[in-house]
Design a protein around this motif. Structure first.
Motif, short mmCIF file in Angstrom:
data_model
loop_
_atom_site.label_atom_id
_atom_site.label_comp_id
_atom_site.label_asym_id
_atom_site.label_seq_id
_atom_site.Cartn_x
_atom_site.Cartn_y
_atom_site.Cartn_z
N ASP A 58 -14.79 16.45 3.88
CA ASP A 58 -14.32 15.75 5.05
C ASP A 58 -12.84 14.94 4.51
OD1 ASP A 58 -16.10 16.39 6.93
OD2 ASP A 58 -17.29 14.39 6.55
N MET A 59 -12.65 15.19 3.28
CA MET A 59 -11.54 14.34 2.69
C MET A 59 -10.32 15.43 2.51
SD MET A 59 -10.99 11.95 -0.70
CE MET A 59 -12.51 10.75 -0.08
N PRO A 60 -9.03 15.08 2.97
CA PRO A 60 -7.91 15.82 2.91
C PRO A 60 -7.68 16.15 1.49
CG PRO A 60 -7.23 13.69 3.73
CD PRO A 60 -8.85 13.79 3.70
N TRP A 61 -8.02 15.35 0.43
CA TRP A 61 -7.91 15.30 -0.89
C TRP A 61 -8.81 14.91 -1.61
CZ3 TRP A 61 -6.37 11.52 -4.64
CH2 TRP A 61 -6.26 12.02 -5.94
N ASP A 62 -9.45 15.67 -2.66
CA ASP A 62 -10.63 15.17 -3.02
C ASP A 62 -10.53 14.41 -4.49
OD1 ASP A 62 -9.80 17.01 -5.03
OD2 ASP A 62 -11.44 18.48 -5.06
N GLY A 63 -9.36 13.95 -5.00
CA GLY A 63 -9.40 13.28 -5.97
C GLY A 63 -8.94 13.83 -7.45
N VAL A 64 -9.04 15.14 -7.21
CA VAL A 64 -8.80 16.17 -8.49
C VAL A 64 -7.67 16.82 -8.08
CG1 VAL A 64 -9.81 17.57 -10.05
CG2 VAL A 64 -11.26 15.92 -9.02
N ASP A 65 -6.68 16.92 -8.93
CA ASP A 65 -5.56 17.82 -8.94
C ASP A 65 -6.17 19.18 -9.55
OD1 ASP A 65 -3.57 16.17 -8.11
OD2 ASP A 65 -3.22 15.46 -10.04
N ASP A 66 -5.73 20.38 -8.73
CA ASP A 66 -6.28 21.76 -9.22
C ASP A 66 -5.19 22.15 -10.10
OD1 ASP A 66 -8.07 21.85 -7.20
OD2 ASP A 66 -6.86 22.13 -5.52
N GLY B 215 0.20 18.37 2.22
CA GLY B 215 0.78 17.67 3.86
C GLY B 215 -0.08 16.62 4.23
N ASN B 216 -1.13 16.19 3.29
CA ASN B 216 -1.94 14.94 3.59
C ASN B 216 -1.58 13.78 3.04
OD1 ASN B 216 -3.68 16.49 5.45
ND2 ASN B 216 -4.23 17.59 3.49
N PRO B 217 -1.84 12.62 3.76
CA PRO B 217 -1.43 11.25 2.85
C PRO B 217 -2.45 10.90 1.99
CG PRO B 217 -2.12 10.75 5.27
CD PRO B 217 -2.23 12.22 5.09
N VAL B 218 -2.37 10.48 0.85
CA VAL B 218 -3.05 10.03 -0.10
C VAL B 218 -2.73 8.80 -0.62
CG1 VAL B 218 -4.04 10.75 -2.53
CG2 VAL B 218 -3.56 12.40 -0.78
N LEU B 219 -3.75 7.83 -0.86
CA LEU B 219 -3.60 6.48 -1.47
C LEU B 219 -2.97 6.65 -2.87
CD1 LEU B 219 -3.66 3.64 -1.08
CD2 LEU B 219 -6.00 3.70 -1.97
N PHE B 220 -2.06 6.05 -3.16
CA PHE B 220 -1.42 6.23 -4.51
C PHE B 220 -1.48 4.70 -5.20
CE2 PHE B 220 2.25 5.50 -7.39
CZ PHE B 220 1.87 6.57 -8.31
N ARG B 221 -1.27 3.73 -4.46
CA ARG B 221 -1.36 2.64 -5.19
C ARG B 221 -1.37 1.47 -4.20
NH1 ARG B 221 1.92 -1.67 -7.20
NH2 ARG B 221 1.33 -2.30 -9.17
N MET B 222 -2.12 0.36 -4.46
CA MET B 222 -2.37 -0.58 -3.66
C MET B 222 -2.45 -2.15 -4.57
SD MET B 222 -5.16 -1.36 -0.71
CE MET B 222 -5.08 -2.70 0.18
N VAL C 203 0.89 -1.14 -0.10
CA VAL C 203 -0.05 -0.10 0.14
C VAL C 203 0.82 1.20 -0.02
CG1 VAL C 203 -1.71 1.19 1.29
CG2 VAL C 203 -1.66 -1.28 1.27
N GLN C 204 0.94 2.04 -1.19
CA GLN C 204 1.88 3.14 -1.33
C GLN C 204 0.84 4.51 -1.07
OE1 GLN C 204 3.26 1.69 -5.08
NE2 GLN C 204 5.10 1.74 -4.28
N PHE C 205 1.44 5.47 -0.36
CA PHE C 205 1.02 6.75 -0.20
C PHE C 205 1.91 7.70 -0.96
CE2 PHE C 205 -1.20 4.10 2.68
CZ PHE C 205 -2.55 4.56 2.83
N GLU C 206 1.13 8.86 -1.02
CA GLU C 206 2.08 10.00 -1.50
C GLU C 206 1.57 11.08 -0.36
OE1 GLU C 206 1.72 10.37 -5.64
OE2 GLU C 206 -0.12 11.35 -5.57
N GLU C 207 2.22 12.40 -0.37
CA GLU C 207 1.68 13.39 0.29
C GLU C 207 1.28 14.55 -0.50
OE1 GLU C 207 3.77 16.07 3.55
OE2 GLU C 207 3.80 14.08 4.16
N ARG C 208 0.26 15.05 -0.51
CA ARG C 208 -0.41 16.25 -1.13
C ARG C 208 -0.95 17.19 -0.26
NH1 ARG C 208 -3.43 13.44 -6.17
NH2 ARG C 208 -1.75 12.33 -6.90
#
Length: 130
Positions: free
Chosen positions: A122-130, A44-51, A37-42
Motif C-alpha cells: 500500500d506504500m508507494p515506497w517501502d523504505g528500502v532502495d533497490d 514518481g511518488n512523494p517520499v518523506l525525506f526530512r522533518m 517538512v521536506q519530500f523527494e520524489e522516488r
C-alpha cells in the motif's frame, strides 16, 4: 506540484505561524524558519525525506499542522520509513524514524491525520532502495 498555498495559523502558545505549502512545507514566525517538512520524489511518488521543528517551537502543534498540509499536497499514504526500520552509520535519515519521529507519526495516525500503512504494497515506497 501544482498545489501552492500561503496559510497563517495560530499555535498553542498564541504565536502566528505562516506556512508556505508546495512540495515541501515550511513554517515561519515572521521571516524566521521554525519548521520544515521536506519530500523527494522516488519512482514518481512523494517520499518523506526530512522533518524538523526548531526546539523553541516544539510541542505547539506546528508539526501536526505541517503534516495536515503535507496530506493536502501528497495524500494520506505518502512514502515514509517503516516503524521497524533502524538507523545507523551509512543510513540516510529518510530511511528510518528517530524515536521522536516514530512517536510523532504514531500520534498523527491516532489523530487521523495520516493513514497507518501496515501492508508494504500500500506504500508507494517501502523504505528500502533497490
Amino acid at each position: 506540484m501544482s498545489y501552492t498555498e500561503d496559510h497563517a495559523w495560530t499555535d498553542r502558545f498564541g504565536r502566528l505561524i505562516r506556512f508556505e505549502v508546495e512540495m515541501d512545507i515550511v513554517a515561519f514566525v515572521g521571516s524566521q524558519v521554525v519548521g520544515t517538512v521536506q519530500f523527494e520524489e522516488r519512482d514518481g511518488n512523494p517520499v518523506l525525506f526530512r522533518m524538523d521543528v526548531d526546539e523553541h517551537y516544539r510541542r505547539a502543534g506546528i508539526a501536526s499542522e505541517m503534516m495536515r498540509h503535507a496530506v493536502t499536497v501528497h495524500g494520506r499514504k505518502f512514502g515514509r520509513p517503516s516503524f521497524s526500520a533502524t538507523g545507523g552509520s551509512g543510513k540516510a535519515s529518510s530511511e528510518y524514524f528517530t524515536i521522536e519521529g516514530a512517536a510523532f507519526f504514531r500520534n498523527c495516525i491516532l489523530l487521523g491525520i495520516i493513514d497507518d500503512i501496515k501492508d508494504p504494497d500500500d506504500m508507494p515506497w517501502d523504505g528500502v532502495d533497490d
